[in-house]
Scaffold this motif. Sequence first.
Motif, PDB file in Angstrom:
ATOM      1  N   ILE A   1       1.690  20.697   5.481  1.00 53.06           N
ATOM      2  CA  ILE A   1       2.888  20.022   4.837  1.00 53.06           C
ATOM      3  C   ILE A   1       2.980  18.456   5.421  1.00 53.06           C
ATOM      4  O   ILE A   1       3.710  18.300   6.349  1.00 53.06           O
ATOM      5  N   PRO A   2       2.433  17.576   4.390  1.00 54.63           N
ATOM      6  CA  PRO A   2       2.775  16.090   4.934  1.00 54.63           C
ATOM      7  C   PRO A   2       3.999  15.618   4.687  1.00 54.63           C
ATOM      8  O   PRO A   2       4.676  15.903   3.584  1.00 54.63           O
TER       9      PRO A   2
ATOM     10  N   TYR B   1      -6.169  11.005   6.062  1.00 54.97           N
ATOM     11  CA  TYR B   1      -6.128  12.252   7.062  1.00 54.97           C
ATOM     12  C   TYR B   1      -6.220  13.611   6.096  1.00 54.97           C
ATOM     13  O   TYR B   1      -5.613  13.786   5.182  1.00 54.97           O
ATOM     14  N   GLY B   2      -7.111  14.705   6.481  1.00 54.43           N
ATOM     15  CA  GLY B   2      -7.329  15.842   5.857  1.00 54.43           C
ATOM     16  C   GLY B   2      -6.527  16.894   6.734  1.00 54.43           C
ATOM     17  O   GLY B   2      -6.136  16.909   7.867  1.00 54.43           O
TER      18      GLY B   2
ATOM     19  N   THR C   1       0.669  -1.192   0.013  1.00 58.09           N
ATOM     20  CA  THR C   1       0.112  -0.073   0.129  1.00 58.09           C
ATOM     21  C   THR C   1       0.875   1.171   0.120  1.00 58.09           C
ATOM     22  O   THR C   1       1.996   1.272   0.589  1.00 58.09           O
ATOM     23  N   PHE C   2       0.550   2.339  -0.856  1.00 52.07           N
ATOM     24  CA  PHE C   2       1.323   3.418  -1.105  1.00 52.07           C
ATOM     25  C   PHE C   2       0.609   4.488  -0.268  1.00 52.07           C
ATOM     26  O   PHE C   2      -0.582   4.916  -0.465  1.00 52.07           O
ATOM     27  N   TRP C   3       1.205   5.270   0.716  1.00 49.78           N
ATOM     28  CA  TRP C   3       0.750   6.592   1.301  1.00 49.78           C
ATOM     29  C   TRP C   3       1.182   7.534   0.565  1.00 49.78           C
ATOM     30  O   TRP C   3       2.486   7.521   0.407  1.00 49.78           O
ATOM     31  N   ILE C   4       0.334   8.651   0.346  1.00 52.85           N
ATOM     32  CA  ILE C   4       0.725   9.810  -0.342  1.00 52.85           C
ATOM     33  C   ILE C   4       0.228  11.044   0.120  1.00 52.85           C
ATOM     34  O   ILE C   4      -0.781  11.091   0.389  1.00 52.85           O
ATOM     35  N   GLY C   5       1.223  12.276   0.209  1.00 55.70           N
ATOM     36  CA  GLY C   5       0.594  13.174   0.884  1.00 55.70           C
ATOM     37  C   GLY C   5       0.361  14.545  -0.254  1.00 55.70           C
ATOM     38  O   GLY C   5       1.151  14.433  -1.325  1.00 55.70           O
ATOM     39  N   THR C   6      -0.454  15.199   0.129  1.00 55.01           N
ATOM     40  CA  THR C   6      -0.380  16.647  -0.756  1.00 55.01           C
ATOM     41  C   THR C   6      -0.490  17.672   0.018  1.00 55.01           C
ATOM     42  O   THR C   6      -0.766  17.656   1.160  1.00 55.01           O
ATOM     43  N   MET C   7      -0.531  18.982  -0.670  1.00 58.51           N
ATOM     44  CA  MET C   7      -0.146  20.350   0.039  1.00 58.51           C
ATOM     45  C   MET C   7      -0.395  21.303  -0.846  1.00 58.51           C
ATOM     46  O   MET C   7      -0.384  21.049  -2.001  1.00 58.51           O
ATOM     47  N   GLY C   8      -0.821  22.462  -0.203  1.00 56.01           N
ATOM     48  CA  GLY C   8      -0.881  23.618  -0.984  1.00 56.01           C
ATOM     49  C   GLY C   8       0.395  23.975  -1.653  1.00 56.01           C
ATOM     50  O   GLY C   8       1.506  23.888  -1.073  1.00 56.01           O
ATOM     51  N   ARG C   9       0.242  24.495  -2.962  1.00 55.66           N
ATOM     52  CA  ARG C   9       1.426  24.964  -3.797  1.00 55.66           C
ATOM     53  C   ARG C   9       2.343  25.950  -2.959  1.00 55.66           C
ATOM     54  O   ARG C   9       3.443  26.321  -2.925  1.00 55.66           O
ATOM     55  N   ARG C  10       1.441  26.979  -2.178  1.00 50.33           N
ATOM     56  CA  ARG C  10       2.232  27.825  -1.330  1.00 50.33           C
ATOM     57  C   ARG C  10       2.257  27.643   0.199  1.00 50.33           C
ATOM     58  O   ARG C  10       2.363  28.286   1.064  1.00 50.33           O
ATOM     59  N   ALA C  11       1.900  26.357   0.554  1.00 54.33           N
ATOM     60  CA  ALA C  11       1.865  25.791   1.848  1.00 54.33           C
ATOM     61  C   ALA C  11       0.622  26.175   2.611  1.00 54.33           C
ATOM     62  O   ALA C  11       0.982  26.555   3.685  1.00 54.33           O
ATOM     63  N   GLU C  12      -0.375  26.599   1.902  1.00 50.70           N
ATOM     64  CA  GLU C  12      -1.348  27.107   2.656  1.00 50.70           C
ATOM     65  C   GLU C  12      -1.959  26.206   3.774  1.00 50.70           C
ATOM     66  O   GLU C  12      -1.995  24.971   3.634  1.00 50.70           O
ATOM     67  N   PRO C  13      -2.207  26.709   4.805  1.00 52.04           N
ATOM     68  CA  PRO C  13      -2.630  25.779   6.019  1.00 52.04           C
ATOM     69  C   PRO C  13      -3.811  25.115   5.831  1.00 52.04           C
ATOM     70  O   PRO C  13      -4.893  25.589   5.492  1.00 52.04           O
TER      71      PRO C  13
ATOM     72  N   THR D   1       4.744  19.266   8.794  1.00 49.52           N
ATOM     73  CA  THR D   1       5.777  20.099   9.329  1.00 49.52           C
ATOM     74  C   THR D   1       5.201  21.662   9.532  1.00 49.52           C
ATOM     75  O   THR D   1       5.882  22.290  10.313  1.00 49.52           O
ATOM     76  N   GLY D   2       3.915  21.670   9.119  1.00 46.51           N
ATOM     77  CA  GLY D   2       3.400  23.134   9.423  1.00 46.51           C
ATOM     78  C   GLY D   2       3.106  23.227  10.901  1.00 46.51           C
ATOM     79  O   GLY D   2       3.295  24.205  11.653  1.00 46.51           O
ATOM     80  N   LYS D   3       2.932  22.172  11.397  1.00 47.16           N
ATOM     81  CA  LYS D   3       2.635  21.885  13.115  1.00 47.16           C
ATOM     82  C   LYS D   3       3.929  21.358  13.694  1.00 47.16           C
ATOM     83  O   LYS D   3       4.261  21.626  14.988  1.00 47.16           O
ATOM     84  N   ASN D   4       4.946  20.947  12.932  1.00 45.16           N
ATOM     85  CA  ASN D   4       6.335  20.516  13.503  1.00 45.16           C
ATOM     86  C   ASN D   4       6.075  19.180  14.512  1.00 45.16           C
ATOM     87  O   ASN D   4       6.728  19.307  15.620  1.00 45.16           O
TER      88      ASN D   4
END
Length: 294
Positions: free
Chosen positions: A146-147, A141-142, A112-124, A164-167
């Motif tokens: 930054i995953p 998870y939604g 199984t492949f886990w895959i993250g997405t994020m805003g192009r400008r790292a929008e919260p 990474t946004g929450k560290n």
Amino acid sequence: MEEVPTAVLGDERCHLGEGPTYDAATDTAWWFDIVERRLFEAHLGGGRTTIHSLGVMGSALGRIDAHRQLVVADDGLYVRALADGRMELFRPLEADNPATRSNDARVHPSGTFWIGTMGRRAEPGAGAIYALHRGELSLLYGEITIPNAICFSPDGAVGYFADTGKNVLFRVDLDAATGLPRGAPVPLVRRRGGGGIDGAVVDADGLIWNARWGGGCVDVYSPQGRHLRSLRVPARQSSCPAFVGRDLSRLLVTSAWQDMGDDARRADPDHGRTFVLDVAARGRPEPEVKLAAA
């Protein structure tokens, strides 16, 4: 900060180096420059590196078999033929949302492949983490900014990921046979200052090797979240590690010069380069991604 023997892998710099992986069968390392839409292929034994231009913003890949890879990109998952680089769309990925792109990803021992997405400008909160299981994508998870740090314990019973946004690095119990969650994520590491939790990989002993963005190092944590080591990387924005070499004892680490001005780049002369650290690790080979039920 611990110093270990370190080599630069080629002269090319990455705007945003990410997604390294290693194919032990061919002694080949792969990684991406997301922003510049490039895929790097380095034959470690022969010292030859090839750069492939992509028509999409690729960020990670998984090996399907000896002839094919699954490339994670900003608008979908693509089956890439190794023979000629031809890419065919397998599944769309937030293709109806031009504000997002793919980021960190890793294959679970089950395939199984886990895959993250994020805003192009790292929008919260604009990102998410999905699982490609038996050929179908499902949301895990939604509202993630930054995953990163997607990785798994050797037996597949535990998963890790970071925002990474929450560290914060999270731990979650998994069904080892499917790679899907069996409970809610719980915080394992909370980092305050000195850089951000970025890409990660787990070794054969279950230790978590985590690149620290802005910290110029790789941190090593126990499965209980205890900090064990910090290994220096010669670029401030170290982004993601992968075990490489025939015995998987070395660590390839990507980096980036994204958002660095001229003065910052001059102060960080190896910005954007890709490194190989002799860490004497007990690494693990990456599993193959499964596109359908076996």
